[in-house]
Write a protein that holds these residues in place. Structure first.
Motif, short mmCIF file in Angstrom:
data_model
loop_
_atom_site.label_atom_id
_atom_site.label_comp_id
_atom_site.label_asym_id
_atom_site.label_seq_id
_atom_site.Cartn_x
_atom_site.Cartn_y
_atom_site.Cartn_z
N ALA A 129 0.02 27.97 -2.66
CA ALA A 129 0.29 28.35 -1.28
C ALA A 129 -0.47 27.45 -0.31
CB ALA A 129 -0.09 29.81 -1.06
N LYS A 130 -1.70 27.08 -0.67
CA LYS A 130 -2.50 26.20 0.20
C LYS A 130 -1.86 24.83 0.29
CE LYS A 130 -7.10 24.17 0.72
NZ LYS A 130 -8.46 24.03 0.14
N ALA A 163 3.42 21.51 4.81
CA ALA A 163 4.20 21.90 5.98
C ALA A 163 3.53 21.41 7.27
CB ALA A 163 4.37 23.42 6.02
N ASP A 164 2.19 21.51 7.32
CA ASP A 164 1.46 21.05 8.50
C ASP A 164 1.59 19.54 8.67
OD1 ASP A 164 -0.56 21.58 10.69
OD2 ASP A 164 -1.71 20.15 9.47
#
Length: 214
Positions: free
Chosen positions: A110-111, A117-118
């Motif tokens: 998830a990280k 995505a960022d």
């Protein structure tokens, strides 16, 4: 439910293991689970040779229970695999990835997904500032303005042709229908390009110099 005989053929006991009747404690040890799990599995349909109760012990066939558990585990793995595929496809849709990108991103934590995505957001923002990308809303507004002007021009075309070429009512109606079709096709092309759905046909209103009304 698959027939028990079929399950035994599909999942036979390991070589050298005899199909000797066992009590609850023995079958729990054989299947490497707790006594409570055996109770739960009985409720879920694990086969028994003899029902226990009133001082009488349960009796189990190792071959039956082994085949039932193997079948149950296979079903659970298949269900998990299907759920994982659905989750990956849904995540791909949310992250706007194609199948190749999704395969490359499979297994990310998830990280890592958040960091990716960022980074993607920052890249797109920089590309927008450089003029390499344009937001869909801005493109839509541009096309809407173009369609407004197109509508104004094509609307006056009917009146112009009617007066300039002395068209009779039937000819005027044909030209008006032709112009209607051109407007609808133009709107449909725009909608498909920017993903807003299909266009709805709207009749041409002669003399309308304002908004498109499409």
């Amino acid at each position: 439910m698959t027939d028990l005989a079929d399950l035994r053929r599909l999942h036979p006991l390991p070589e050298g293991v005899e199909d000797t009747a066992m009590n609850r404690a023995q079958i729990a040890r054989a299947l490497d689970v707790s006594d409570n799990t055996i109770s739960k599995w009985i409720a879920q349909g694990m086969p028994v040779l003899e029902e226990g109760g009133n001082g009488r012990e349960y009796a189990f066939s190792p071959a039956d229970c082994y085949a039932w558990r193997r079948h149950r585990d296979a079903g659970a793995r298949a269900a998990k695999a299907a759920a994982d595929r659905s989750a990956s496809q849904l995540a791909m849709a949310f992250r706007n990835l194609d199948e190749e990108d999704a395969n490359a991103s499979a297994g990310l934590t998830a990280k890592q997904i958040a960091e990716e995505a960022d980074a993607d957001y920052r890249y797109q923002r920089a590309a927008e500032q450089r003029g390499e990308l344009t937001r869909t809303a801005r493109v839509r507004d541009l096309f809407e303005d173009m369609l407004v002007e197109f509508r104004r021009t094509i609307t006056t075309l009917v009146d112009y042709c009617e007066m300039e070429f002395s068209l009779d009512p039937e000819e005027t109606a044909k030209l008006e229908a032709r112009c209607d079709g051109a407007l609808v096709r133009a709107r449909g092309t725009l909608e498909q390009a920017i993903g807003r759905g299909a266009a709805e046909p709207v009749a041409l209103r002669r003399g309308d110099q304002g908004e498109m009304g499409l």
